[in-house]
Design an enzyme around this catalytic site. Sequence first.
Site, PDB file in Angstrom:
ATOM      1  N   HIS A   1      10.591  26.207 -11.344  1.00 51.85           N
ATOM      2  CA  HIS A   1      10.442  25.912  -9.685  1.00 51.85           C
ATOM      3  C   HIS A   1       9.003  24.984  -9.517  1.00 51.85           C
ATOM      4  O   HIS A   1       7.874  25.377  -9.937  1.00 51.85           O
ATOM      5  CB  HIS A   1      10.309  27.350  -8.680  1.00 51.85           C
ATOM      6  CG  HIS A   1       9.890  26.903  -7.309  1.00 51.85           C
ATOM      7  ND1 HIS A   1       8.493  27.310  -6.810  1.00 51.85           N
ATOM      8  CD2 HIS A   1      10.520  26.356  -6.365  1.00 51.85           C
ATOM      9  CE1 HIS A   1       8.758  26.733  -5.577  1.00 51.85           C
ATOM     10  NE2 HIS A   1       9.991  26.301  -5.083  1.00 51.85           N
ATOM     11  N   SER A   2       9.330  23.962  -8.487  1.00 48.54           N
ATOM     12  CA  SER A   2       8.203  23.004  -8.410  1.00 48.54           C
ATOM     13  C   SER A   2       7.629  22.657  -9.627  1.00 48.54           C
ATOM     14  O   SER A   2       7.820  21.911 -10.579  1.00 48.54           O
ATOM     15  CB  SER A   2       7.421  23.708  -7.145  1.00 48.54           C
ATOM     16  OG  SER A   2       6.780  22.678  -6.647  1.00 48.54           O
ATOM     17  N   TYR A   3       6.075  22.915  -9.410  1.00 49.28           N
ATOM     18  CA  TYR A   3       5.013  22.590 -10.597  1.00 49.28           C
ATOM     19  C   TYR A   3       5.528  23.089 -11.770  1.00 49.28           C
ATOM     20  O   TYR A   3       5.436  22.431 -12.802  1.00 49.28           O
ATOM     21  CB  TYR A   3       3.872  22.901 -10.254  1.00 49.28           C
ATOM     22  CG  TYR A   3       2.715  23.236 -11.395  1.00 49.28           C
ATOM     23  CD1 TYR A   3       2.076  22.323 -12.119  1.00 49.28           C
ATOM     24  CD2 TYR A   3       2.706  24.641 -12.027  1.00 49.28           C
ATOM     25  CE1 TYR A   3       1.380  22.476 -13.280  1.00 49.28           C
ATOM     26  CE2 TYR A   3       1.933  24.679 -13.139  1.00 49.28           C
ATOM     27  CZ  TYR A   3       1.252  23.455 -13.724  1.00 49.28           C
ATOM     28  OH  TYR A   3       0.622  23.890 -14.824  1.00 49.28           O
TER      29      TYR A   3
ATOM     30  N   GLY B   1       8.332  23.036 -13.241  1.00 46.02           N
ATOM     31  CA  GLY B   1       9.129  21.950 -14.074  1.00 46.02           C
ATOM     32  C   GLY B   1       8.388  21.315 -15.227  1.00 46.02           C
ATOM     33  O   GLY B   1       8.979  21.110 -16.119  1.00 46.02           O
TER      34      GLY B   1
END
Length: 273
Positions: free
Chosen positions: A95-97, A99
């Site tokens: 999720h988000s960062y 990645g």
Amino acid sequence: MTIAPTLGPDIIAAAEILTMADFLLVHGAWHGGWCWRRVVAILAGEGHRVFAPSLTGLGDRAHLLSPDVGLATHVDDVLAVIEAEELADIVLCAHSYGGAVATQVADRMPGKIGALVFLDALLPQDGRSLLDLDSPKRREAIVSRVVETPRGPVLPPAPAALYALAAPEDVAWVDRRCVPQALRTYTDPAVLTGAWMEIKVLAYACTLRFPAPDFRDIAAQLAKDPRFTIRELTSGHDAMIDVPQDVADLLLACAEAARTVEATCAAPTGSPS
């Protein structure tokens, strides 16, 4: 946006009878393993093994924040879970960062990953930091928020209201649980060879209520790549909190798609003449 046939209705239906699978969930900036609680409960309730570690300096490991914590630290955190739990054929979801972390993990251990799923997630580039990928204006805005602390420079958490969560109590929960994150996680360059693109099942899910277009833009670009399945979720940025069943269903479908690909590759091609 296109939906690849690997995750079509037949695969989604088959996911309902999926045998046990292993899921490894990587949270985003300022969060911790706690944010996956609802998804973990759904998947574990169906007999799957789920690992949702907190990255160093975050969540229940916030006390480990130090000047030495960087992007590579978080990559090592996730690699250590794979090694310690002897995982294989994992559905790795970021999720988000997260990645930036999971892509490097997958690049180091592509043979361990059955499916790689990005959930409103950043995609790193070899030799470049996450700040390098931002526009000069956004980079300046991020750097202006940096706070110097005895444990090193940190980025304070963004207000949870920005994530467009549906329930006020969830906004309060996220605000209560998020903690500052080491600046080095955004300034350290990623190290990638491209091996992660060998993973057979690749999926990107973007959320529709999150006002920033960044992740929808990434999804639109990846929709041009036939290796990726693209999904849209009617939720805020923290989809695992907003719509945990939808996220769990996506992960189960990816697990079944990975099993199908593996079975197809293992099937005999016929007797030699």
